[in-house]
Write a protein that holds these residues in place. Sequence first.
Motif, mmCIF file in Angstrom:
data_model
loop_
_atom_site.group_PDB
_atom_site.id
_atom_site.type_symbol
_atom_site.label_atom_id
_atom_site.label_comp_id
_atom_site.label_asym_id
_atom_site.label_seq_id
_atom_site.Cartn_x
_atom_site.Cartn_y
_atom_site.Cartn_z
ATOM 1 N N GLN A 485 0.843 -1.187 0.000
ATOM 2 C CA GLN A 485 0.000 0.000 0.000
ATOM 3 C C GLN A 485 0.885 1.246 0.000
ATOM 4 O O GLN A 485 1.772 1.374 0.849
ATOM 5 C CB GLN A 485 -0.923 0.002 1.219
ATOM 6 N N TYR A 486 0.627 2.123 -0.941
ATOM 7 C CA TYR A 486 1.469 3.307 -1.142
ATOM 8 C C TYR A 486 0.683 4.563 -0.771
ATOM 9 O O TYR A 486 -0.395 4.812 -1.294
ATOM 10 C CB TYR A 486 1.917 3.366 -2.607
ATOM 11 N N ILE A 487 1.232 5.345 0.161
ATOM 12 C CA ILE A 487 0.627 6.609 0.589
ATOM 13 C C ILE A 487 1.678 7.699 0.414
ATOM 14 O O ILE A 487 2.775 7.592 0.972
ATOM 15 C CB ILE A 487 0.169 6.562 2.062
ATOM 16 N N ARG A 488 1.350 8.701 -0.363
ATOM 17 C CA ARG A 488 2.269 9.824 -0.517
ATOM 18 C C ARG A 488 1.675 11.045 0.171
ATOM 19 O O ARG A 488 0.465 11.283 0.140
ATOM 20 C CB ARG A 488 2.541 10.128 -1.991
ATOM 21 N N PHE A 489 2.544 11.810 0.794
ATOM 22 C CA PHE A 489 2.112 13.002 1.519
ATOM 23 C C PHE A 489 3.246 14.017 1.456
ATOM 24 O O PHE A 489 4.294 13.837 2.083
ATOM 25 C CB PHE A 489 1.770 12.647 2.974
ATOM 26 N N ASP A 490 3.040 15.062 0.667
ATOM 27 C CA ASP A 490 4.047 16.115 0.510
ATOM 28 C C ASP A 490 4.012 16.980 1.768
ATOM 29 O O ASP A 490 3.373 18.033 1.821
ATOM 30 C CB ASP A 490 3.765 16.938 -0.741
ATOM 31 N N MET A 491 4.722 16.550 2.757
ATOM 32 C CA MET A 491 4.648 17.154 4.078
ATOM 33 C C MET A 491 5.230 18.565 4.098
ATOM 34 O O MET A 491 4.679 19.470 4.743
ATOM 35 C CB MET A 491 5.402 16.248 5.065
ATOM 36 N N ALA A 492 6.330 18.794 3.386
ATOM 37 C CA ALA A 492 6.962 20.113 3.390
ATOM 38 C C ALA A 492 6.085 21.156 2.725
ATOM 39 O O ALA A 492 5.991 22.302 3.185
ATOM 40 C CB ALA A 492 8.323 20.043 2.696
ATOM 41 N N ARG A 493 5.404 20.776 1.649
ATOM 42 C CA ARG A 493 4.558 21.746 0.949
ATOM 43 C C ARG A 493 3.305 22.064 1.756
ATOM 44 O O ARG A 493 2.904 23.234 1.863
ATOM 45 C CB ARG A 493 4.167 21.189 -0.425
ATOM 46 N N VAL A 494 2.708 21.044 2.361
ATOM 47 C CA VAL A 494 1.499 21.282 3.154
ATOM 48 C C VAL A 494 1.821 22.144 4.362
ATOM 49 O O VAL A 494 1.013 22.983 4.789
ATOM 50 C CB VAL A 494 0.879 19.930 3.572
ATOM 51 N N ASN A 495 3.021 21.982 4.916
ATOM 52 C CA ASN A 495 3.386 22.745 6.100
ATOM 53 C C ASN A 495 3.497 24.240 5.812
ATOM 54 O O ASN A 495 3.372 25.063 6.727
ATOM 55 C CB ASN A 495 4.705 22.219 6.663
ATOM 56 N N LYS A 496 3.720 24.617 4.557
ATOM 57 C CA LYS A 496 3.855 26.037 4.219
ATOM 58 C C LYS A 496 2.510 26.740 4.102
ATOM 59 O O LYS A 496 2.461 27.961 4.079
ATOM 60 C CB LYS A 496 4.622 26.184 2.899
ATOM 61 N N ARG A 497 1.452 25.992 3.991
ATOM 62 C CA ARG A 497 0.138 26.616 3.888
ATOM 63 C C ARG A 497 -0.304 27.127 5.250
ATOM 64 O O ARG A 497 -0.018 26.540 6.287
ATOM 65 C CB ARG A 497 -0.896 25.614 3.373
ATOM 66 N N LYS A 498 -1.021 28.221 5.221
ATOM 67 C CA LYS A 498 -1.550 28.784 6.453
ATOM 68 C C LYS A 498 -2.885 28.161 6.847
ATOM 69 O O LYS A 498 -3.336 28.320 7.970
ATOM 70 C CB LYS A 498 -1.737 30.308 6.299
ATOM 71 N N ASP A 499 -3.516 27.458 5.943
ATOM 72 C CA ASP A 499 -4.839 26.899 6.210
ATOM 73 C C ASP A 499 -4.798 25.382 6.377
ATOM 74 O O ASP A 499 -5.834 24.734 6.328
ATOM 75 C CB ASP A 499 -5.811 27.258 5.087
ATOM 76 N N ALA A 500 -3.606 24.805 6.540
ATOM 77 C CA ALA A 500 -3.489 23.352 6.638
ATOM 78 C C ALA A 500 -2.800 22.986 7.946
ATOM 79 O O ALA A 500 -1.934 23.716 8.434
ATOM 80 C CB ALA A 500 -2.701 22.790 5.450
ATOM 81 N N ASP A 501 -3.194 21.877 8.498
ATOM 82 C CA ASP A 501 -2.614 21.347 9.731
ATOM 83 C C ASP A 501 -1.922 20.033 9.396
ATOM 84 O O ASP A 501 -2.568 19.029 9.083
ATOM 85 C CB ASP A 501 -3.704 21.130 10.779
ATOM 86 N N VAL A 502 -0.585 20.050 9.445
ATOM 87 C CA VAL A 502 0.187 18.868 9.074
ATOM 88 C C VAL A 502 -0.094 17.711 10.029
ATOM 89 O O VAL A 502 -0.317 16.578 9.607
ATOM 90 C CB VAL A 502 1.690 19.204 9.047
#
Length: 1025
Positions: A485-502
């Motif tokens: 099972q493959y799960i990808r999560f661009d953690m660095a990019r999501v962390n730069k958003r102000k409306d997202a909670d990593v």
Amino acid sequence: MEEVPIITWTQKLVLYETKARYYVVGSNKAETRFRVLKIDRTEPRELSLHDDKVEYSRTEIRSVLSMIDGGNKPKKGNVYAGLSKNISAFGIAGFVRFMEGYYMILITKRKKAAVIGPHTLYKIEDTSMIYIPNDAVRVVHQEESRYLKMFQNVDLSSNFYFSYSYDLTHTLQFNMAPLRGPSTKAAPSQSHPQQSQARTSDYISSDLEPDIGPNTIRATKAKSEEDSHGSKEEEQAEARIEASHKNGALSDLRDQEFAISDVTSIRITPTSALDISVQRDIESQRVPTVCGVKSAPNRKFVWNNHLLQAFENKVHSDWILYIIHGFIGQSNVCVYGKSVYLTVLGRRSNQFAGTRFLKRGTNLEGYVANEVETEQIVQDTSVTFLNRGKVSSFVQHRGSVPLFWSQDIAKMVPKPPISLDQRDPYSSAAGMHFNQLLCRHGAPLIVLNLVKTKENKRHESILSEGFYSTVEYLNQFLPKQHGIQYIRFDMARVNKRKDADVMLRLNRIARYCMKQTGLFLSVQPSQASYLLKDPEMKSLQGEWGPTGCRQTGVVRTNCVDCLDRTNTAQFALGRSALAYQLYAMGVLQSTHLDFDTDCVKMLEELYEDHGDTLALQYGGSQLVHRIKGYRKIAPWTSHSRDIMQTLSRYYSNAFSDVEKQQAFNLFLGVFVPREGEPNLWDLPTDYYLHNKPAVGRAVPKNNYCQWWKSDVWSCLPLPQEEVSKSSSSSVEVQQLLQTDEHVNSFYEYYRPAELTSFDEMYQLYLSQVSWKHIPKNATDFSPFCVRHSAEQGSDRLYPGFSLMSQFLPAALRAESNPNVSGKDSTSSVASFGSEGSSESSDDSDGEGGAHLSDGSSGSESDGDQENYVSFRDLLPSMKEVYNTEIVDPGSRDQNIYQRYVDIGRGHISRPDISFEVTDRRRNSPNFESLRESSKSTPQWHMPTPQFLRETSTTGESPKRLPPGIDIFPISAFKLDSSFFVEPPPVSRQARDLYTAYVQRGKHGAGPPLEIDRLAYIKYVNKKYL
């Protein structure tokens, strides 16, 4: 028959030295059982050692050492001093040779690192390298000192661990797994009576002959004369020994007791060896037997493999210690006095090991760089033994992307470009890597890829695309139930958003992974049957049995370096697993743990230490991006710390990584120095050292389609290592008495015959560490209580913001983390080769077969869908903040209060009635005192006045009130001030309680009361029996 682990009882070593030999005398902690290892010092290059595998009593070992010392005593004009004590130690780490003779590495200092049930895990604090050949036969080589210095660059006192009774190379699930079939290597135990038949005279004449130097040593004498003279002295010593044996001298020695640490000390022993043998024969008739099990270690995690090769197959197993490298940390989650130990254990692989930029991707055998297996263990310490109590573990894995890739560090740039060095169209190396994971952990395998997927300039996305293609290729040959099972999560990019909670999205992924792999849980059968009916536990997909659950499969997490982002993701997985572990043990009421609790803070601290240690080992510095940074609660001053760690990592990668890599290659035996071959520092690259097929060595290859092994496939979803545990090649089984020291875990853990200090106990240290997370002004001491510390509010806009911030969504909480550059403290400025700018957006979490549904996210997925801020969010009600609210008083309360006010005013509630004091009461001698006290104390006992007269305001004659009870004040306060305060009276009962408390602190606790003892017995019977 009960299965218990075999304990290595040789835990104290004393090294004795003569001119021709080293004698390593090993004993148990009580110094009642001994073994002797003889090492020849006359061999200049080879390791010549002898172990007769015989146990000796204290009397016998004393006689052996005395005779060796007597045979080597200096004579007139002799400069050699016979037998002398060299050093004391706790174990042998191994032997190593470079260009000259062998060195012996001894563990001279240790420290308790953790406790798992009755097993103690130790951290190596100091070691000593002793050169074995004596100066007379030593062959000097010019490169020896350089190799020695390079070898010592691997500091054995830094994060190396071992245990005498617990196999650190295997998981807790494997160690507690029973044997699945009849054992074929059941060896009878070598009991002391049979071993004591080898008498001291036979031992000395055959194996431990005295090292007797010549009468006079001269440099001009020929070696043949010395040998002949020495042989004559040895014959004379043997004759004296035989004569003393005939005269009964040895039998007299049995009445004496000696300490091996001092050859000259003599003490009286209460029993003889014959009495001990008779006593053991008597005990064997009534003491039950157990099955002692000792599994072969997983060589992938044994870091002293190369050091053990020279002597592992020549000596008894009691001499051998298997050492791992990584991290071990433990905390005590104290739940109102009940201790629950939380342990994080990281095992670093010794295959393809090295430093950050020099070891990337995978080698031709499927071993990846920076491969670490992390195990999170939770145990209820109410019961010491693991098979009778409650214990749980969760295993996860980290490792580099299993592709052939590297980064060119020839140019000193912050982010070296990533390049794919070798095409692997059939993904053979990745297939071997995933086959290893299936063999060790079972199915399903969940890949959590944190590498960036879309960038303006292709950098990390090269790895992400290649990894996804590799998983797709391997999955086409697997059935769906066992697919990767493959799960990808661009953690660095999501962390730069102000409306997202990593962390919110990581928690959603973690809960999904938990339900797919399950966890290992060992409880009593009655509780296991109850948990099977629980809907939360039934949602886990592990293998359930009569005593709990077993984890099937593992989560493999990776980013580019497998350091910063990987550690945060593993913390999220560990937090979700900890909630399930505590819930299964009956500690929590739900499978959810809030972030701002003492328990999660302990877990966060453990994973921070775990990440810092692994980052120092692989990257040369501590973590740059921490968990608080991804939670958006890190103080703005942390940005300067991130810069310092970045500079430290950059300096280490540029200037010291090459030397560290050479030290790893030499320590692990990847490179073995040989005469006539190039030296390690002359090699242009170590590629051929870590890739054996590249130099023509035969390595079995997998089929292009069937990349897994058939025996692994037949065991799925269970791991093949656990299923084949009963194999004769991987386990040693002995049938021993329950009181034998090899299997007596109670004696090993509690040490009833050893003097210990309460202040030095490991449990006391853990308790002190757990209290540091509780604030000083705390009123709720539960480790699961949500706390809002002042430290988190130091960078807020105003003091009350920290309390109100819990009700704000992630969009507003992200505004409160400024720093010098105006960016978040987790921006990409600090990670060379790990982070980068990205302007694209992609909200997808799942790819390659793993789809995260809303139902798997639990209660934590609701806040990610709504960002609406209402008036109630900004100004919460009193009920939400203080758990109470103001309501209108009832009529009864109003009437009581009205009567109280009327009494204070001196009249009743009728407006036409007033009160006057009667003459009879005015003339009372107590009237003035009552009047004065009434001025200072308006607190009355009865609402009806007695000495008041009712007078009508309309002119009618006054009427007396009906007789009643006099009103007197029930309390009076003294005139205390800041200069003098009169202490209040203390009852005798309170004084007795305080006196007992002080005496208990001075002299310790006394025996419990009978009622308390019966209550505890009732509690134990009800809970555990």
